[in-house]
Design a protein around this motif. Sequence first.
Motif, PDB file in Angstrom:
ATOM      1  N   VAL A  87       4.684   5.754   5.015  1.00  8.38           N
ATOM      2  CA  VAL A  87       4.898   6.041   6.506  1.00  8.38           C
ATOM      3  C   VAL A  87       6.224   5.283   6.959  1.00  8.38           C
ATOM      4  CG1 VAL A  87       4.002   5.219   8.792  1.00  8.38           C
ATOM      5  CG2 VAL A  87       2.456   6.008   7.185  1.00  8.38           C
ATOM      6  N   ALA A  88       6.430   4.179   6.227  1.00  6.90           N
ATOM      7  CA  ALA A  88       7.647   3.254   6.515  1.00  6.90           C
ATOM      8  C   ALA A  88       8.888   3.975   6.055  1.00  6.90           C
ATOM      9  CB  ALA A  88       7.562   1.962   5.637  1.00  6.90           C
ATOM     10  N   LEU A 146      -1.610  11.287  -2.274  1.00  6.24           N
ATOM     11  CA  LEU A 146      -2.151  11.126  -0.858  1.00  6.24           C
ATOM     12  C   LEU A 146      -2.281  12.283  -0.097  1.00  6.24           C
ATOM     13  CD1 LEU A 146      -0.646   7.802   0.201  1.00  6.24           C
ATOM     14  CD2 LEU A 146      -2.502   7.988  -0.981  1.00  6.24           C
ATOM     15  N   HIS A 147      -1.577  13.432  -0.574  1.00  4.50           N
ATOM     16  CA  HIS A 147      -1.839  14.725   0.392  1.00  4.50           C
ATOM     17  C   HIS A 147      -3.461  15.216   0.268  1.00  4.50           C
ATOM     18  CE1 HIS A 147       2.344  15.462   1.025  1.00  4.50           C
ATOM     19  NE2 HIS A 147       2.715  15.403  -0.429  1.00  4.50           N
ATOM     20  N   SER A 148      -3.783  15.079  -1.070  1.00  5.43           N
ATOM     21  CA  SER A 148      -5.230  15.735  -1.308  1.00  5.43           C
ATOM     22  C   SER A 148      -6.221  14.645  -1.404  1.00  5.43           C
ATOM     23  CB  SER A 148      -5.002  16.401  -2.288  1.00  5.43           C
ATOM     24  OG  SER A 148      -4.822  15.657  -3.573  1.00  5.43           O
ATOM     25  N   GLY A 178       0.850  -1.214  -0.004  1.00  2.00           N
ATOM     26  CA  GLY A 178      -0.181   0.065  -0.061  1.00  2.00           C
ATOM     27  C   GLY A 178       0.733   1.153   0.111  1.00  2.00           C
ATOM     28  N   LEU A 179       0.507   2.111  -0.925  1.00  2.00           N
ATOM     29  CA  LEU A 179       1.248   3.498  -0.804  1.00  2.00           C
ATOM     30  C   LEU A 179       1.358   4.172   0.523  1.00  2.00           C
ATOM     31  CD1 LEU A 179       0.489   4.845  -4.558  1.00  2.00           C
ATOM     32  CD2 LEU A 179       2.600   3.957  -3.563  1.00  2.00           C
ATOM     33  N   THR A 238      -3.030   0.683  -3.592  1.00  2.00           N
ATOM     34  CA  THR A 238      -2.682  -0.949  -3.503  1.00  2.00           C
ATOM     35  C   THR A 238      -1.841  -1.166  -4.633  1.00  2.00           C
ATOM     36  OG1 THR A 238      -4.501  -1.507  -1.961  1.00  2.00           O
ATOM     37  CG2 THR A 238      -2.939  -3.229  -2.851  1.00  2.00           C
ATOM     38  N   MET A 239      -0.598  -1.639  -4.694  1.00  2.00           N
ATOM     39  CA  MET A 239       0.361  -2.191  -5.590  1.00  2.00           C
ATOM     40  C   MET A 239       0.423  -3.514  -5.376  1.00  2.00           C
ATOM     41  SD  MET A 239       2.936   1.227  -5.730  1.00  2.00           S
ATOM     42  CE  MET A 239       3.666   0.824  -4.172  1.00  2.00           C
ATOM     43  N   GLY A 240       0.982  -4.319  -6.796  1.00  3.85           N
ATOM     44  CA  GLY A 240       1.287  -5.645  -6.650  1.00  3.85           C
ATOM     45  C   GLY A 240       2.805  -5.854  -5.920  1.00  3.85           C
TER      46      GLY A 240
END
Length: 356
Positions: free
Chosen positions: A129-130, A161-163, A123-124, A192-194
């Motif tokens: 966060v990581a 993801l900011h907006s 997940g982006l 979500t990416m693979g």
Amino acid sequence: MASSRAEAPIRKAAVGLVALGTGLAAAYRLFAVSDRRKRNPPSRLTVERIALHVPELKELAEVIANSLRPVYRNVSTRVITCPRLTDESWSLPSPGISGSNAILDVGGEHHQVEAYANELSFGLEEVAVAAELRGWYFLGAGAAPRGCLGCNGELIPFDNLHSGTRNSQLATVERDEKGDERPGLCKYNSSTMGFLANVMSCEGKQGDVIEVKASVRTSSSACESFTECIRRGIASGYAHDEKCGPIGLGGVFKVVKGRVKVHVMADTAGRVFTDSSQVQEYLKMFTIGPDLTCATIMISKQPSGTTKKVRLEHTHLFNSACTEGGHYHGDVTPQEVEYVAYLVPTEELLLIDKRS
């Protein structure tokens, strides 16, 4: 053939189901962004940081021009303020591609031969966060999360993801009324990416960028890929400096005229591969264009001090009608092709993967 046609709406419905959870959580996510950035990185991900060499923009623009002149008849580069990419001609979720720029190498092809490859996803937001990123706007190329969607495909993420806005797309192999395979496309409303992704993260600001224009490919023996030509040229242009580390570049470009070769990964029906060569039979080749929007990342050379083989170039694209897309290989109409790109150097390369 009827069965194949029936599968297309099912796949799009699956994309919608993934989007539903994302949409319901959007308001909470935006409210909690600052708090989540303060958390410790999730234990399931590892993050390795590599500093990249960042040349002065005018110098880099000239190196890019020198790499393209032997290949294209018409070439120009200059440093400008990025045009507003939210305008109708681009319709991207952020006005620019600047601010805290980094390239993220997430997962990788090594996961293709692991038993859980079909279920693996990233997940982006989890990645942001990581990696403790300041820039939460992502663009680039990735694999579709088969475990979520029930099909394979090529992701073209443009996710802010900011907006909470995005214009991400998913290319899959579909069949037309005659039963012939074609590169279908649908909007992808998820972050979500693979099992792999190569994306640039940034703050989405309008800053200085390198504008690159090239048209009419004159050298048939040269690389057919616009991006790979630039990447190799940068590597060659700085090869004399032994102290110069890898140079990263990311951004967007248009295929204004001409047609290009792309591949789209067909559905593997959950097959577990034992050798990477087995994947090739599922890569379906197509020719599409013109008027294509492309997201790209490039790294001039392999970084030292890491055991991971870093992907040096990855570009995905889709057409303006949002009906076709895929993984970019290069042009097939050298006398017609015309490119316009806006590129920025990146400060860091982040290698992100699941924890063993």
